[in-house]
Design an enzyme around this catalytic site. Structure first.
Site, short mmCIF file in Angstrom:
data_model
loop_
_atom_site.label_atom_id
_atom_site.label_comp_id
_atom_site.label_asym_id
_atom_site.label_seq_id
_atom_site.Cartn_x
_atom_site.Cartn_y
_atom_site.Cartn_z
CE1 TYR A 134 -3.11 2.98 0.48
CE2 TYR A 134 -3.42 2.36 2.78
CZ TYR A 134 -3.72 3.18 1.72
OH TYR A 134 -4.62 4.20 1.89
CE LYS A 162 -6.11 1.58 -0.53
NZ LYS A 162 -6.64 1.52 0.87
#
Length: 289
Positions: A134, A162
């Site tokens: 992420y 992400k």
């Protein structure tokens, strides 16, 4: 493993005493599945992970997996700015039977690229499960550069990212130079369609709590080649996507979910619920006022 196209960064329900509201999990999850969610990211930013203790996270992972069974993927947020702790939490989460893990770029420490490579490599080595990285520079104050992520994508169980940098040039470079089965997800609802248009997989969404069916329709329209329809839906949904971030996430989201009766409008300090005036303005955007 392909987690799907529409994943939800799920809120953590709390009761009036600030404890995790376990009974609220099942109706919330059933709502998300019914409105198109293909995977749940548990104990991420939207789940207020910085205020969750280890035992609470593990309880959440276990209960969410019990509720979902094999209907959707459960991705456990196990990343922190402590490499050793993140690896240990990843091992514990994996033993519960979840489907994958997610680790955020180390915040506050501000490591260099070599430090971040070591961080994620160490976490990946703690499990055989798929690991989603992420990247969110706005919260963590560090950007995982394309070259570093490309090197990390060579580690077999680092399977997705992400991306919340908002940098389409960087994201394009990642998509171009990572394996074909490496998945690049938008970390912001508003960049879902732009990222998919350059080869991204989908989104880890906040707004899907509220407009999941509409987001599903947008994603499916794009995937089926109906770009005009997908673009129209993107433009129509954009004000609602942006409204979810009028205050720090998940404050606005919990205000609306509280109004709808899905979870109580309870956040953990230092996050405080919206004032009544702000809530009314927010509800107006979603035609709920």
């Amino acid at each position: 493993m392909i987690f799907g196209h529409l994943l939800t960064a799920m809120v953590t329900p709390f009761d009036e005493e600030g404890k995790i509201d376990l009974p609220a999990l099942e109706p919330l999850i059933e709502h998300l599945i019914a409105t198109g969610t293909e995977g749940l990211v548990v104990a991420g930013t939207t789940g207020e992970s910085p205020t969750l203790r280890t035992e609470e996270k593990l309880t959440l992972f276990k209960r969410v997996k019990e509720i979902t069974g094999n209907r959707v993927h459960v991705i456990a947020g196990t990343g922190t700015n402590d490499t050793s702790y993140s690896a240990e939490l990843t091992r514990k989460a994996a033993s519960i039977g979840i489907d994958g893990t997610m680790a955020v770029t180390p915040y506050y420490n501000k490591p260099n690229q070599e430090g971040m490579y070591h961080h994620f490599k160490t976490i990946a080595e703690a499990t055989s499960l798929p690991l989603m990285i992420y990247n969110i520079p706005g919260r963590c104050m560090v950007n995982l550069q394309a070259d570093t992520l490309i090197q990390l994508s060579k580690i077999p169980n680092i399977t997705s990212v992400k991306e919340a940098s908002g940098n389409l040039d960087q994201i394009s470079e990642i998509i171009e130079n990572t394996p074909l089965d490496f998945q690049v997800y938008s970390g912001d609802d508003s960049t879902t369609l732009p990222i998919m248009s350059i080869g991204g997989t989908g989104v880890v969404s906040v707004a899907s709590h509220l407009i999941g069916m509409e987001l599903t329709k947008m994603v499916k329209s794009f995937l089926s080649g109906n770009v005009v329809e997908a673009s129209k839906l993107h433009r129509q949904l954009l004000p609602k996507m942006k409204a979810c971030f009028r205050s720090p996430n998940p404050i606005p989201l919990k205000a609306i979910l509280g109004h709808l009766g899905l979870v109580k409008n309870q956040t953990r300090s230092p996050l405080l619920p919206l004032e009544e005036k702000e809530t009314k303005e927010l509800l107006h955007v979603f035609n709920l006022a």
